[in-house]
Design an enzyme around this catalytic site. Structure first.
Site, PDB file in Angstrom:
ATOM      1  N   GLU A 118       7.286  -0.315  -2.403  1.00 12.28           N
ATOM      2  CA  GLU A 118       7.317   0.669  -1.326  1.00 12.28           C
ATOM      3  C   GLU A 118       5.954   0.801  -0.637  1.00 12.28           C
ATOM      4  O   GLU A 118       5.834   1.482   0.391  1.00 12.28           O
ATOM      5  CB  GLU A 118       7.784   2.022  -1.848  1.00 12.28           C
ATOM      6  CG  GLU A 118       6.918   2.655  -2.906  1.00 12.28           C
ATOM      7  CD  GLU A 118       7.247   2.213  -4.323  1.00 12.28           C
ATOM      8  OE1 GLU A 118       6.922   2.965  -5.255  1.00 12.28           O
ATOM      9  OE2 GLU A 118       7.797   1.109  -4.498  1.00 12.28           O
ATOM     10  N   ARG A 119       4.925   0.135  -1.176  1.00 13.73           N
ATOM     11  CA  ARG A 119       3.590   0.232  -0.568  1.00 13.73           C
ATOM     12  C   ARG A 119       3.432  -0.678   0.649  1.00 13.73           C
ATOM     13  O   ARG A 119       2.657  -0.382   1.550  1.00 13.73           O
ATOM     14  CB  ARG A 119       2.521  -0.097  -1.604  1.00 13.73           C
ATOM     15  CG  ARG A 119       2.500   0.871  -2.774  1.00 13.73           C
ATOM     16  CD  ARG A 119       1.539   0.409  -3.842  1.00 13.73           C
ATOM     17  NE  ARG A 119       1.642   1.215  -5.050  1.00 13.73           N
ATOM     18  CZ  ARG A 119       1.029   0.942  -6.191  1.00 13.73           C
ATOM     19  NH1 ARG A 119       0.266  -0.139  -6.277  1.00 13.73           N
ATOM     20  NH2 ARG A 119       1.171   1.716  -7.242  1.00 13.73           N
TER      21      ARG A 119
ATOM     22  N   SER B 270       3.386  -4.516 -13.758  1.00 15.50           N
ATOM     23  CA  SER B 270       2.599  -4.185 -14.942  1.00 15.50           C
ATOM     24  C   SER B 270       3.416  -4.419 -16.208  1.00 15.50           C
ATOM     25  O   SER B 270       4.655  -4.394 -16.192  1.00 15.50           O
ATOM     26  CB  SER B 270       2.146  -2.728 -14.886  1.00 15.50           C
ATOM     27  OG  SER B 270       3.255  -1.859 -15.031  1.00 15.50           O
TER      28      SER B 270
ATOM     29  N   CYS C 247      -2.622 -11.251 -10.211  1.00 13.79           N
ATOM     30  CA  CYS C 247      -2.359 -11.414 -11.637  1.00 13.79           C
ATOM     31  C   CYS C 247      -3.029 -12.661 -12.193  1.00 13.79           C
ATOM     32  O   CYS C 247      -3.153 -12.815 -13.411  1.00 13.79           O
ATOM     33  CB  CYS C 247      -0.862 -11.445 -11.922  1.00 13.79           C
ATOM     34  SG  CYS C 247      -0.020 -12.903 -11.246  1.00 13.79           S
TER      35      CYS C 247
END
Length: 499
Positions: free
Chosen positions: A176-177, A226, A281
Site C-alpha cells: 500500500e506504500r 519480513s 533484501c
C-alpha cells in the site's frame, strides 16, 4: 488529492470499504495520494471474477499465452520511462534504479515466453502391453501474490508472469506504500491481450492478506517481505491447504580476503550497501574483513567513497546515488538502530545522523553510515536494518569469517572478494546460504536461474522465477492409457504390474 483504485475485471474500481492508506512522496514527506484498503467482500469479488475467467485462459494454447508475454515486453520497453518515474515518485528510488527494477521484472517475462517448451509433459510409449503413460502440467486455478514496497515492479512480475503464462488467474496484493506501478502493469497486460479478470490488483492491508489466506478458491500464495510476516503467511496458508512460497529478511555478509583488490571491494560495498538506500533484501549490510590489516586497508578506501555519496530526490538527476527511505517510520527505525550500535560500542566511522537536504527537510532522507568494530552480539549485526548502514566486522581468520555468515539466522545472499580460486571454491561449496557471489557483490540470479535464500530467509521448497516458477504454478497429472485390441471379459482384481 488523488484517490487510487483497485483493478478488477479489466477496470479501475473505487474502494468501498471506507478505509484508506496514505501514499507519500518520500522526498518531500507529503501525502500525494490515498489508496483504498480492501474488505473481505471486495477480495471475494475479485476472486470470483478470476475463477470465472481462468478456465478459458487455461484452455488456450500455451503459445498464444506466450504471445501475450511477448507483447507485454514490447509495452514495458515503450513505457519504461513512465513506469520508472511513477515508481520513483512513490518509492524514492533514483530513476536509473527504478528503471532497473522494471528491467529485472521484464527479464522474467522474457523467460516466460518459453512457456510452450517449459510446460511440456513426459510420455512413455508401451509402458506395458498396449499401455501408454503420459504426464501433463496443468494450471492450479486462481493464485495470489503479496508483494513488498521495495520492488513494486520487479517482484509482482516475478510472480504474475509465470503464474499467468502457466494458465492461472492471479490476484496481486501490492504494498500500500507504492501501489501505482502494479496498477499500471495490470493495464499493460490487458493492452497486450490478456483477457479481463486474469490479472487483478486488490490493494489492502492485513485484512486483505487474511482474506487471501483463508479463501478456499485461491490455490497458491507467494510472498516477499519480513521474516515474521513470512512465517505467518506460510504457516496460515499451508494450514489452509495452499501451496505457499515466502521470502523473508536478510543480513548479507561480504567476506574480504587479504588478497582482494581493495579498490574493487570498496566500490562493490558502496554500491551493494547503499544503493536504493539499503532497502534491498540482497543489500550487503555486513563487510567481514579477514585480519586487522585487511580491515584497515579496506576502510582507507571505503571511507572517502561513503563520504562522497550524493543523496537526493530522483528529480535531481541521474548522478544521485540514492534517495530517501520509504516512510518516516522506516527512517526512525534506522536512526534508532544506529544509536543502538553506538551505545553497544561500535565505532561510527562515517556519521550520517545530521544529514539534512536543503529544501527537503521534511523528506525521509537518511545519510550514509559506516561502522567499524561491530561484533556479532550487537543489534546492528543481528537485525536487518534496511537502510544506508554498513557494518564492518573484523575476523581473525577465513574460518572465523565463514562461521559468522553460516551462524547467522538469515541465509539470503553472500559474497566473497578474493583472488584465490581455492578459497572461492571452498566458500561456494561450504556456505549455507542460497545465493553466492564470487567477486560479485549482489548475486541476484538471472531470470533463467532461480532466486531464493536459505534458513529464515525463505519458507517453502521452490524458489522464485526460473524453472522452479513453472513447478510452483502447475500441478502434474499422470495418465495411464490402454486401448484394448479386442473385447475382454471379466474384471481384474489385483493391482496392475509391469509384465
Amino acid at each position: 488529492m488523488q484517490e487510487l483504485t483497485h483493478y478488477i475485471n479489466g477496470a479501475h474500481v473505487k474502494g468501498t470499504s471506507g478505509r484508506f492508506a496514505d501514499v507519500y512522496n518520500p522526498a518531500t514527506g507529503e501525502v500525494q495520494a490515498k489508496v483504498p484498503l480492501a474488505s473481505v467482500d471486495e477480495m471475494d469479488q475479485a476472486v470470483q471474477v478470476a475463477a470465472a475467467a481462468q478456465p478459458a485462459w487455461a484452455a488456450m494454447n500455451p503459445q498464444r499465452r506466450a504471445r501475450v508475454m511477448m507483447k507485454f515486453v514490447d509495452l514495458l520497453n515503450r513505457d519504461m520511462d513512465k513506469l520508472a518515474e511513477a515508481l520513483s515518485r512513490e518509492h524514492g528510488k533514483t530513476l536509473p534504479d527504478a528503471a532497473g527494477d522494471v528491467q529485472r521484472g521484464l527479464e522474467v517475462v522474457e523467460y516466460c515466453i518459453g512457456a510452450p517448451e517449459l510446460l511440456k509433459g513426459d510420455y512413455t510409449d508401451s509402458a506395458g502391453p498396449g499401455i501408454d503413460m503420459y504426464s501433463m502440467k496443468q494450471a492450479l486455478g486462481v493464485t495470489a501474490g503479496i508483494t513488498p514496497f521495495n520492488f513494486p515492479a520487479m517482484i509482482p512480475m516475478w510472480m504474475f508472469a509465470p503464474a499467468i503464462v502457466c494458465g492461472n488467474a492471479f490476484i496481486l496484493k501490492p504494498s500500500e506504500r507504492d501501489p501505482s506501478v502494479p496498477l499500471m502493469l495490470a493495464e499493460l497486460m490487458e493492452e497486450a491481450g490478456l483477457p479481463k479478470g486474469i490479472l487483478q490488483v486488490v490493494n489492502g492491508d492485513k485484512e486483505a492478506v487474511d482474506a487471501i489466506l483463508h479463501h478456499d478458491v485461491i490455490q497458491s500464495v507467494g510472498f516477499v517481505g519480513s521474516t515474521p510476516i513470512a512465517e505467518y503467511i506460510y504457516s496460515t496458508g499451508c494450514a489452509n491447504g495452499k501451496r505457499v512460497q515466502c521470502f523473508g529478511g536478510a543480513k548479507n555478509h561480504m567476506i574480504i580476503m587479504p588478497d582482494a583488490d581493495m579498490n574493487q571491494a570498496a566500490d562493490a560495498l558502496v554500491g551493494a550497501g547503499f544503493g536504493a538506500a539499503g532497502e534491498r533484501c540482497m543489500a550487503i549490510s555486513v563487510a567481514v574483513a579477514v585480519g586487522d590489516d585487511t580491515a584497515d586497508r579496506l576502510l582507507e578506501k571505503l571511507v572517502p567513497k561513503v563520504e562522497a555519496l550524493k543523496v537526493g530526490p530522483y528529480t535531481s538527476g541521474k548522478d544521485v546515488d540514492y534517495g530517501p527511505v520509504v516512510t518516516a517510520a522506516a527512517k526512525a527505525n534506522i536512526e534508532r538502530l544506529v544509536q543502538t550500535g553506538i551505545d553497544q560500542g561500535a565505532k561510527l566511522v562515517v556519521d550520517g545522523r545530521d544529514f539534512k537536504l536543503q529544501g527537503y527537510e521534511d523528506g525521509f532522507f537518511v545519510g550514509p553510515h559506516l561502522f567499524d568494530g561491530v561484533t556479532t552480539d550487537m543489534d546492528i549485526y543481528k537485525h536487518e536494518i534496511f537502510g544506508p548502514v554498513l557494518s564492518t566486522v573484523r575476523a581473525e581468520t577465513y574460518e572465523d569469517a565463514l562461521k559468522m555468515a553460516m551462524d547467522h539466522e538469515y541465509g539470503n545472499g553472500t559474497a566473497i572478494y578474493t583472488r584465490d580460486g581455492d578459497t572461492a571454491r571452498d566458500f561456494a561449496n561450504r556456505i549455507n546460504i542460497g545465493m553466492v557471489g564470487i567477486n560479485v557483490p549482489i548475486p541476484v540470479p538471472l531470470a533463467y536461474h532461480t532466486f531464493g535464500g536459505w534458513k529464515k530467509s525463505m519458507f517453502g521448497d521452490l524458489n522464485q522465477h526460473g524453472p522452479d516458477a513453472f513447478k510452483f504454478y502447475t500441478r502434474t497429472k499422470t495418465v495411464t492409457s490402454r486401448w484394448p485390441s479386442g473385447i475382454k471379459e471379466g474384471g481384474e482384481f489385483s493391482i496392475p504390474v509391469m509384465e
